[in-house]
Enzyme design. Sequence first.
Site, PDB file in Angstrom:
ATOM      1  CG  ASN A   1     -25.021 -31.647   1.180  1.00  0.00           C
ATOM      2  OD1 ASN A   1     -24.848 -31.311   2.321  1.00  0.00           O
ATOM      3  ND2 ASN A   1     -25.356 -33.016   0.234  1.00  0.00           N
TER       4      ASN A   1
ATOM      5  CG  LEU B   1     -20.806 -37.611  -9.092  1.00  0.00           C
ATOM      6  CD1 LEU B   1     -21.661 -38.991  -9.380  1.00  0.00           C
ATOM      7  CD2 LEU B   1     -20.219 -37.441  -8.322  1.00  0.00           C
TER       8      LEU B   1
ATOM      9  CG  ASN C   1     -17.060 -29.745  -4.694  1.00  0.00           C
ATOM     10  OD1 ASN C   1     -18.725 -30.088  -4.782  1.00  0.00           O
ATOM     11  ND2 ASN C   1     -16.126 -30.868  -4.403  1.00  0.00           N
TER      12      ASN C   1
ATOM     13  CG  HIS D   1     -14.667 -34.582  -1.027  1.00  0.00           C
ATOM     14  ND1 HIS D   1     -15.090 -34.826  -2.153  1.00  0.00           N
ATOM     15  CD2 HIS D   1     -13.313 -35.275  -0.238  1.00  0.00           C
ATOM     16  CE1 HIS D   1     -14.016 -36.214  -2.383  1.00  0.00           C
ATOM     17  NE2 HIS D   1     -13.364 -35.993  -0.366  1.00  0.00           N
TER      18      HIS D   1
ATOM     19  CD  GLU E   1     -22.139 -34.152   2.827  1.00  0.00           C
ATOM     20  OE1 GLU E   1     -23.554 -34.762   2.845  1.00  0.00           O
ATOM     21  OE2 GLU E   1     -21.430 -34.407   2.305  1.00  0.00           O
TER      22      GLU E   1
HETATM   23  C1  GRF Z   1     -22.312 -35.061  -0.844  1.00  0.00           C
HETATM   24  O1  GRF Z   1     -22.085 -36.550   0.148  1.00  0.00           O
HETATM   25  C2  GRF Z   1     -21.584 -34.490  -0.946  1.00  0.00           C
HETATM   26  O2  GRF Z   1     -20.716 -34.327   0.316  1.00  0.00           O
HETATM   27  C3  GRF Z   1     -20.826 -34.979  -2.125  1.00  0.00           C
HETATM   28  O3  GRF Z   1     -21.591 -35.508  -2.780  1.00  0.00           O
HETATM   29  C4  GRF Z   1     -22.620 -36.316  -2.065  1.00  0.00           C
HETATM   30  C5  GRF Z   1     -24.347 -35.940  -2.310  1.00  0.00           C
HETATM   31  O4  GRF Z   1     -25.254 -35.888  -2.179  1.00  0.00           O
HETATM   32  N1  GRF Z   1     -21.196 -34.079  -3.025  1.00  0.00           N
HETATM   33  P1  GRF Z   1     -26.681 -35.673  -1.475  1.00  0.00           P
HETATM   34  O5  GRF Z   1     -27.299 -35.755  -3.381  1.00  0.00           O
HETATM   35  O6  GRF Z   1     -26.822 -33.599  -1.119  1.00  0.00           O
HETATM   36  O7  GRF Z   1     -27.782 -36.296  -1.309  1.00  0.00           O
END
Ligand code: GRF
Length: 188
Positions: free
Chosen positions: A14, A85, A102, A104, A174
């Site tokens: 992301n 996290l 954030n 989710h 996402e």
């Molecule tokens: C994603 O699934 C997001 O929704 C969650 O953590 C994950 C992050 O994935 N909060 P990445 O590290 O961006 O690939």
Amino acid sequence: MKNIVIFASGAGSNAQKIIDHFRNSDKARVALIVCNKPGAGVLDIAQREGIPSVLIEKEKFFHTDTYVNLLKEKETDLVVLAGFLWKVPDNLVHAFPNRIINIHPALLPKFGGKGMYGHFVHEAVVAAGETESGITIHYVNEKYDDGETILQERFTITKEDTPETVARKVQALEHQWFPVIVERILLK
Ligand code: GRF
């Protein structure tokens, strides 16, 4: 120029999409990547992209204003949690009211809260026999996954779907929506 600071603990897919989205922008940029996990993929992305990164220390993060001060020095306009996290401490929430968001990987308020991340979410969704899943982008407040919802996007879960296929469909949403929402909030 608006400054985005991304917090991430994992692969950073992301974060990469957000970096890509603003790559040639003269309005906003990713000014800093904050990580709590040595060796996380997002740190490699920061290095490859030439974006400053900081590996934060738990004690300082939860018991001092060290990182609040750092974000203020960076003239942060928006804090983006992209797979971070740790719970955001109150001093940070209060320092940036309605400027921390954030994403989710489920349709909150269901399947949220402590321990609900990554494959655990999709396993719980499939095990519960849900007929849909999706993403929730929301403001961050003092509670886990509890702030005002900004956007939800969803898809139908078929009987062929597994936690892995659900994860892939969620990730596609996402990557499609998070950069768009960051821009909408920053440049509105
Ligand atoms: C994603 O699934 C997001 O929704 C969650 O953590 C994950 C992050 O994935 N909060 P990445 O590290 O961006 O690939």
